[in-house]
Structures are given as C-alpha cells and as structure tokens.
Design an enzyme around this catalytic site. Structure first.
Site, PDB file in Angstrom:
ATOM      1  N   SER A   1      24.898  18.847 -24.289  1.00  0.00           N
ATOM      2  CA  SER A   1      25.730  18.103 -25.250  1.00  0.00           C
ATOM      3  C   SER A   1      25.032  17.976 -26.594  1.00  0.00           C
ATOM      4  CB  SER A   1      26.064  16.713 -24.694  1.00  0.00           C
ATOM      5  OG  SER A   1      26.917  16.821 -23.565  1.00  0.00           O
TER       6      SER A   1
ATOM      7  N   HIS B   1      36.043   3.938  -5.780  1.00  0.00           N
ATOM      8  CA  HIS B   1      35.919   4.124  -4.335  1.00  0.00           C
ATOM      9  C   HIS B   1      34.948   3.126  -3.699  1.00  0.00           C
ATOM     10  CE1 HIS B   1      38.055   7.942  -4.840  1.00  0.00           C
ATOM     11  NE2 HIS B   1      38.035   8.103  -3.523  1.00  0.00           N
ATOM     12  N   GLY B   2      34.258   2.340  -4.513  1.00  0.00           N
ATOM     13  CA  GLY B   2      33.317   1.371  -3.975  1.00  0.00           C
ATOM     14  C   GLY B   2      32.232   2.051  -3.156  1.00  0.00           C
ATOM     15  N   GLY B   3      31.833   1.406  -2.054  1.00  0.00           N
ATOM     16  CA  GLY B   3      30.790   1.968  -1.206  1.00  0.00           C
ATOM     17  C   GLY B   3      31.160   3.316  -0.638  1.00  0.00           C
TER      18      GLY B   3
ATOM     19  N   GLU C   1      25.392  25.939 -20.196  1.00  0.00           N
ATOM     20  CA  GLU C   1      26.099  26.578 -21.314  1.00  0.00           C
ATOM     21  C   GLU C   1      25.826  25.850 -22.633  1.00  0.00           C
ATOM     22  OE1 GLU C   1      26.828  29.065 -19.971  1.00  0.00           O
ATOM     23  OE2 GLU C   1      28.078  28.902 -18.199  1.00  0.00           O
TER      24      GLU C   1
ATOM     25  N   ALA D   1      12.212  28.294 -22.937  1.00  0.00           N
ATOM     26  CA  ALA D   1      13.319  28.733 -23.804  1.00  0.00           C
ATOM     27  C   ALA D   1      14.629  28.524 -23.059  1.00  0.00           C
ATOM     28  CB  ALA D   1      13.155  30.192 -24.198  1.00  0.00           C
TER      29      ALA D   1
ATOM     30  N   GLN E   1      33.116   4.541  -8.733  1.00  0.00           N
ATOM     31  CA  GLN E   1      33.186   3.080  -8.779  1.00  0.00           C
ATOM     32  C   GLN E   1      34.463   2.574  -8.123  1.00  0.00           C
ATOM     33  OE1 GLN E   1      30.635   1.389  -9.995  1.00  0.00           O
ATOM     34  NE2 GLN E   1      31.475  -0.651  -9.675  1.00  0.00           N
TER      35      GLN E   1
END
Length: 403
Positions: A387, A359-361, A384, A141, A357
């Site tokens: 979606s 920030h890359g690696g 909460e 539940a 993304q």
C-alpha cells in the site's frame, strides 16, 4: 441451516454500463464453478495447508481460465482485462489461491523473439500446460525492483544465472520460472534499472533444474500452492530465452511495469472477491446466531456494520471495473491501477476483519471460512506492491518528486 434465512444475491449485478450478454454468461459460469467445485475443495484443503489438486487445475484449463487474455488464434478466449478480473473476483470468493494460479497462465512466459516458439508457448498457456512462476523479488529488493542483484553472465550460447530470489510462488510446480536478472551494471548516467533483463527458465513440473535449490516459506495464509525462497548457483538458460515485448526488442524492466498494472487491477478484483465472501458469510451468520432470545441480525449495530461492509465492497467493485475497462481501451493506467489496488485491498482487509468480529468467537476458529478470507485479504495489501508503494506512485503523479 434454515431455508427461511435470507441469502445474499446469487450474483453481484453488473452495471448497465459494463453489461453484455457474453459477460453475464461468463459471470454465471464462473460463479457456479467457484461455488460448486472450488469452495468445497478450499474448505477441505486450506485448513490443512493443502495444495490445489491437479483435478481442479484441469478443470480451470478445461474452462479456458488460463487463457482468458490469450487471443483466439492461439486457443485462448480472446478477452480482456475486464473479463479476466470478473473471473478472478468470483474465484477469489471461493479460494484466492485459485484466482491467483490463473495469473500464471494468460500468456506469461511466452514473450520470446522467436515467432514460432512464442506461438507454441501461447497455445500451451491457453490450454493450461504452460503454467509459470515469477522470480522478481530478492531479500534486498522487493518494492525496489531496480535494486535486483541476481546476475546473468553470458557464456557462449547460454546465460548463467546466480543469485537469491524470494517470494516466488508456485516455483517447484511450474513449467517455467520467469527471472528478473542483471546482465550488466548500470552506468553512472543511466537509471538503476538499466541492465536488467527477464530470462525464461524452462523446467519440469515438480522439480528444480541443476543449480537451483528452494526452501518453502512458511506463510500464515495464501495456501493452495507453495511460495519459495530460491538460490540460483550457475543455472544455465539458452541465450534466446530473453523475454521481450515482441518484435525482438528487449524492454524487460518496462515490461514488468506494464504487467504490474494489470496484476494490480486483478489483485483489486481478488480483494473484492474476498470481501464479498465475508459479506455473504456474515449475512447468513447474523441470521443463524441467536443471543438474548433473538437472531443477532435483529441488532441495529450489527445490521449497520454489515451495510457499511456491503457498500464498501460495491464501491471497490465499480472502481476496478472502470480501470480494467480503461486498460482494455489502451489507456495508460499506472496511476489508476495503483489507486484501485490501494483502496480495494485496504477495504478488503477492513471488511474481512469486521466480518471476523461479527462472527465473535466463531470467527477466530478454522471452523468458518471467514478467517481464511481475513488471512488472504491481509496479504493483498502487500503483494504486487505494498500500500505504501501505491501511495508513492499516486503522490508522485500528483506532486513534484521530493529532491
């Protein structure tokens, strides 16, 4: 880091419609506190899966953040959902767990029929000495709370609780656990929620009472406090510890729904804070990182991605403030709360993912806070009410329910 780098605005601007000197001052205070006191702790402890230190909890209490919505008569700040969400956004910008722990105050666990006891607990809640946990969900539940099977049987002047609860954040460290239980089966002509009550289990911080055992759930994020799987085996609670909405009239399941409306708007605010953090971190990183002889901030594709991110954050910020304002005016905002929770949390998941993304690696390491924002933002689309549950609430308000 060079002082020549253009930094994001020091404060997200309040629109003219919502701005008051008191709100501006509150916003400045919490922004400074989050930046100077919460963020350094988060950067140190979150990678270690550390817990929010007592010193930080004490500072939250000192600033009154556990009692934002508690009335002044009982020692709170006497403010509304709007200010509560403003504070939550700024705290989430630093560490979402700190924005979440203040929700365990705000008068939670005080709605008893005994007026003097309720007043005492409200005062404790406001000063941060009555911090709780909510035991609502169960293995079977979660989204369907009407399906709760944990039972409470009356024996003399006590309730005896037995059952299995899951996803109970802060359970061991709390002063109390508010437990949703079934006191009788629903009759065939009644809604399935009939017979549900909320009971208040008082306890010592740092331990579980007799009959209650817990196992921490190993999460990928949302560090700062532990989340528990709980087993109740004849745990005893005084008969008077039924949580009501006041006046002694029990409406526990309806009360959970009303609480969730505010919680969902506050979750939207937390999501905005996480996404704002991602935008701010990217604004600096794009200027700091160089490739092909240029700061990557010079590349139009990355500039446009940041523009889209910032625009999405601002849109959700305006939305949650509108719904919080309506709640403070006493409007029924169940559908609007579902809408803002849906859009803001999905936005935060997308924006923080895009931030990784950009920030890359470096975004895929624990050396940068952006991965923390992404891990925590991903959770906001789940707790909460997922979606999917928000979409159900919204669509049911617009269309006849399917037969």
């Amino acid at each position: 880091m060079s002082d020549a780098l253009i930094r994001p605005p020091a404060l997200p601007e309040l629109t003219v419609l919502w701005s008051t000197p008191e709100r501006e001052e509150l916003l400045k205070q919490v922004r400074s506190f989050a930046r100077d006191e919460v963020l350094p702790v988060a950067n140190q402890l979150d990678p270690q899966r550390g817990l929010i230190p007592t010193t930080l909890l004490d500072r939250l209490a000192e600033l009154g953040y556990f009692g934002i919505t508690v009335d002044r008569e009982h020692g709170g700040l006497g403010l509304g959902a709007f200010e509560y969400c403003l504070v939550a956004e700024e705290l989430a910008r630093a560490w979402m767990s700190v924005a979440s722990i203040i929700a365990r105050g705000q008068g939670l666990g005080t709605g008893l029929a005994d007026d003097s006891r309720r007043a005492e607990l409200l005062e404790r809640s406001a000063r941060g000495s009555w911090i709780g946990a909510l035991a609502l969900s169960e293995p079977g539940a979660g989204s369907d709370l009407a399906g709760v099977e944990t039972t409470a049987t009356r024996e003399g002047d006590e309730w005896v609780i037995s059952g299995h609860k899951r996803w109970c954040g802060n359970a061991e460290a709390a002063d109390f656990i508010q437990v949703l239980v079934r006191t009788r089966p629903a009759e065939p002509d009644e809604p399935r929620s009939a017979g549900l009550q909320t009971l208040l289990l008082e306890k010592e911080r740092g331990s579980f009472p007799a009959g209650l055992t817990g196992t921490p759930i190993d999460k990928i994020g949302y560090h700062g406090f532990l989340t528990w799987d709980l087993v109740f085996d004849q745990v005893r609670v005084p008969l008077g510890n039924v949580v009501t909405t006041g006046g002694g009239q029990d409406s526990s399941f309806a009360g959970v729904g009303a609480w969730l409306d505010v919680a969902r708007v506050q979750t939207a605010a937390r999501a905005v804070g996480l996404a704002q953090a991602a935008v701010e971190d990217c604004t600096l990183y794009l200027q700091e990182r160089e490739q092909f002889g240029h700061p990557i901030a010079d590349f139009q594709a990355l500039r446009f991605a940041l523009a889209d991110m910032a625009s999405a954050v601002e849109q959700s910020r305006a939305h949650y403030r509108q719904v919080a304002h309506l709640i403070d005016r006493g409007a029924d905002c169940t559908t609007q709360a579902a809408m803002v929770k849906l859009r803001a949390t999905e936005m935060a998941a997308e924006v923080t993912s895009q931030a990784m993304q950009l920030h890359g690696g470096n975004g895929y390491t624990t050396e940068r806070a952006v991965e923390r924002h992404w891990r925590d933002a991903r959770l906001t689309t789940i707790f909460e009410g997922t979606s999917e549950i928000q979409r159900k609430i919204i669509s049911d308000a617009l269309l006849p329910r399917p037969s």
